[in-house]
Design a protein around this motif. Structure first.
Motif, short mmCIF file in Angstrom:
data_model
loop_
_atom_site.label_atom_id
_atom_site.label_comp_id
_atom_site.label_asym_id
_atom_site.label_seq_id
_atom_site.Cartn_x
_atom_site.Cartn_y
_atom_site.Cartn_z
N HIS A 5 7.73 81.66 -62.70
CA HIS A 5 8.50 80.46 -62.37
C HIS A 5 8.83 80.34 -60.89
N ALA A 6 9.41 81.37 -60.29
CA ALA A 6 9.83 81.26 -58.89
C ALA A 6 8.68 80.89 -57.96
N PRO A 7 7.55 81.60 -58.01
CA PRO A 7 6.44 81.24 -57.11
C PRO A 7 5.90 79.83 -57.35
N LEU A 8 5.83 79.41 -58.62
CA LEU A 8 5.28 78.09 -58.91
C LEU A 8 6.24 76.99 -58.50
N ILE A 9 7.54 77.21 -58.72
CA ILE A 9 8.53 76.23 -58.26
C ILE A 9 8.45 76.08 -56.74
N ALA A 10 8.42 77.22 -56.05
CA ALA A 10 8.41 77.20 -54.58
C ALA A 10 7.15 76.52 -54.03
N ALA A 11 6.07 76.55 -54.79
CA ALA A 11 4.80 75.98 -54.33
C ALA A 11 4.67 74.50 -54.66
N THR A 12 5.67 73.92 -55.36
CA THR A 12 5.56 72.54 -55.85
C THR A 12 6.24 71.56 -54.92
N GLN A 13 5.48 70.59 -54.45
CA GLN A 13 6.06 69.53 -53.63
C GLN A 13 7.07 68.75 -54.47
N SER A 32 11.65 70.35 -71.13
CA SER A 32 10.24 70.70 -71.14
C SER A 32 10.08 72.19 -71.41
N VAL A 33 8.98 72.55 -72.03
CA VAL A 33 8.72 73.94 -72.41
C VAL A 33 7.54 74.46 -71.59
N PHE A 34 7.72 75.64 -71.01
CA PHE A 34 6.71 76.23 -70.13
C PHE A 34 5.60 76.88 -70.96
N GLN A 35 4.62 76.07 -71.31
CA GLN A 35 3.42 76.55 -72.01
C GLN A 35 2.30 76.60 -70.97
N ASN A 36 2.38 77.57 -70.08
CA ASN A 36 1.48 77.60 -68.93
C ASN A 36 0.02 77.75 -69.31
N ARG A 37 -0.26 78.32 -70.49
CA ARG A 37 -1.67 78.58 -70.80
C ARG A 37 -2.42 77.34 -71.27
N ARG A 38 -1.77 76.19 -71.27
CA ARG A 38 -2.51 74.93 -71.36
C ARG A 38 -3.29 74.68 -70.07
N TRP A 39 -2.94 75.43 -69.01
CA TRP A 39 -3.61 75.28 -67.72
C TRP A 39 -4.42 76.53 -67.36
N ASP A 40 -4.78 77.33 -68.38
CA ASP A 40 -5.73 78.43 -68.18
C ASP A 40 -7.11 77.86 -67.88
N ASN A 41 -7.90 78.64 -67.16
CA ASN A 41 -9.24 78.16 -66.79
C ASN A 41 -10.14 77.94 -68.01
N ASP A 42 -10.10 78.87 -68.97
CA ASP A 42 -10.97 78.74 -70.13
C ASP A 42 -10.55 77.58 -71.02
N PHE A 43 -9.24 77.36 -71.15
CA PHE A 43 -8.72 76.27 -71.96
C PHE A 43 -9.12 74.92 -71.36
N PRO A 56 -11.38 75.75 -62.50
CA PRO A 56 -10.28 76.55 -61.96
C PRO A 56 -9.03 76.43 -62.83
N GLY A 57 -8.32 77.54 -63.03
CA GLY A 57 -7.03 77.48 -63.69
C GLY A 57 -6.02 76.79 -62.79
N ASP A 58 -4.99 76.20 -63.40
CA ASP A 58 -4.11 75.35 -62.60
C ASP A 58 -2.66 75.39 -63.08
N TYR A 59 -2.04 76.57 -63.06
CA TYR A 59 -0.62 76.65 -63.41
C TYR A 59 0.25 75.74 -62.55
N PRO A 60 -0.05 75.57 -61.25
CA PRO A 60 0.79 74.68 -60.45
C PRO A 60 0.90 73.26 -61.01
N ALA A 61 -0.09 72.85 -61.82
CA ALA A 61 -0.06 71.49 -62.36
C ALA A 61 1.14 71.28 -63.28
N TYR A 62 1.63 72.36 -63.92
CA TYR A 62 2.77 72.19 -64.83
C TYR A 62 4.00 71.71 -64.06
N TYR A 63 4.38 72.45 -63.02
CA TYR A 63 5.59 72.06 -62.29
C TYR A 63 5.38 70.78 -61.49
N ALA A 64 4.15 70.51 -61.06
CA ALA A 64 3.88 69.22 -60.42
C ALA A 64 4.16 68.08 -61.40
#
Length: 363
Positions: free
Chosen positions: A29-37, A132-143, A314-322
């Motif tokens: 959470h902390a790194p992804l929040i900090a990386a989100t405009q 909102s619920v943090f289901q980050n693996r909807r943004w896994d590369n394989d998914f 590419p996987g894209d966890y940052p897309a969740y917080y965006a």
């Protein structure tokens, strides 16, 4: 919730209070929040002195709070609460935040039961607040790659979806995630199972019935560490889902079998490992080497060269917080709703009953 939250000047980032700085809080959470405009990590809540030092070292401008009560005491100074504390605290903390008039992101599982998740959803809807619920693996590369293949019809009609989230950890690590106390909501069924069930429901729709097997394999383990879940979806697809800490030889992450072709993919998305190593989102984030691409084909094993290599998106966890920021600032859709999480909890509760009673549970 639409428009800019109260207390935020137009154009200013939303001020985020993060409750918990263990694995979920510090690595995800902390790194992804900090990386989100549009978002700014304002406060971290942890009573652990070592974690306080870690948070301050990684985010020098962050404010610290020892308790959630201290955080909620200045709720007017915040715009979003993120709950990344142990599972048993998710419902009470999210409830407090919503009653304080604050939008909330909750790590999975949002609650211990589907009924609790729906009560939270109703409270958020009543207060017109984002939950909102943090289901980050909807943004896994394989998914993401599999969704692309399905959208393009590359596999024909899917008949069976196999998903594995397996590890080799022959000795328990301890901690609340492996506690046998039901109040802790531990065990792999609710931990990794939350991911694989959510992915299956997103891909193939609601569950009609559930069958499961749960085992405690390792000496000294207190809760399930080797679990299988079978879902029959209302559309006819069968999902076979494996979560395990006792797998000496790991199987494919995905094996998806359709009427014209199949897709087989080994290896985990690289984003968690990158975050654990201290890397942060930037160019080439979530990209994996060509040697790890999955294969699409029919009639021959991918191990012997059957089919063709399918480039992994590419996987894209940052897309969740965006998406969370866009929902709060522009009224865009909630990326993962609590009612979607409740549907996954229906399956997890059914799986627990199925394993206990040795029956197939109809939903």
């Amino acid at each position: 919730m639409t428009g800019t939250p109260l207390g935020t000047a137009p154009g200013s980032p939303l001020r985020v209070g993060l409750v918990g700085y263990g694995l979920a809080g510090s690595v995800f959470h902390a790194p992804l929040i900090a990386a989100t405009q549009g978002l700014a990590l304002d406060t971290v809540v942890t009573s652990n002195p070592e974690r306080q030092r870690q948070a301050r070292a990684e985010f020098p401008d962050v404010r610290l709070a020892a308790t959630p009560d201290e955080l909620f005491g200045r709720a007017a100074e915040l715009d979003l609460i993120v709950v990344a504390s142990p599972n048993k605290t998710h419902v009470p903390l999210a409830t407090t935040a919503l009653k304080a008039g604050l939008p909330v992101v909750v790590d999975k599982p949002v609650a211990g039961t589907a009924a609790e998740a729906r009560e939270l959803a109703a409270l958020a809807e009543e207060r017109e607040l984002l939950l909102s619920v943090f289901q980050n693996r909807r943004w896994d590369n394989d998914f993401l790659t599999l969704r692309k293949l399905l959208n393009e019809g590359e596999l024909g009609d899917v008949w069976r979806f196999e998903s594995r989230f397996e590890r080799w950890r022959p000795k328990p690590k301890g901690g609340w995630r492996e506690s046998g106390d039901p109040a802790e909501i531990g065990g792999l069924l609710y931990d990794l199972g939350s991911h694989v069930v959510d992915q299956a429901l997103v891909l193939f729709g609601p569950a009609a019935s559930v069958y499961a097997e749960t085992d405690i394999r390792r000496p000294g383990a207190e809760t399930d560490d080797d679990t299988f879940i079978a879902i029959t979806h209302t559309g006819g697809v069968r999902s076979h889902l494996y979560v395990s800490a006792t797998t000496a030889q790991l199987g494919p992450r995905f094996r998806v079998l359709g009427s014209t072709a199949g897709y087989v993919k080994y290896g985990l998305d690289p984003q968690e490992a990158a975050l654990r190593d201290g890397l942060r989102p930037g160019p080439d984030w979530g990209v994996e080497p060509e040697s790890l691409w999955g294969r699409v084909g029919s009639g021959e094993s991918p191990v012997t060269g059957g089919g063709h290599a399918e480039p992994t998106l590419p996987g894209d966890y940052p897309a969740y917080y965006a998406a969370v920021a866009k929902a709060l600032l522009e009224g865009a859709p909630n990326p993962v709703t609590a009612r979607e999480a409740a549907a996954a909890l229906d399956v997890l509760e059914a799986a627990r009953r199925s394993a206990r009673e040795k029956v197939t549970v109809t939903l």
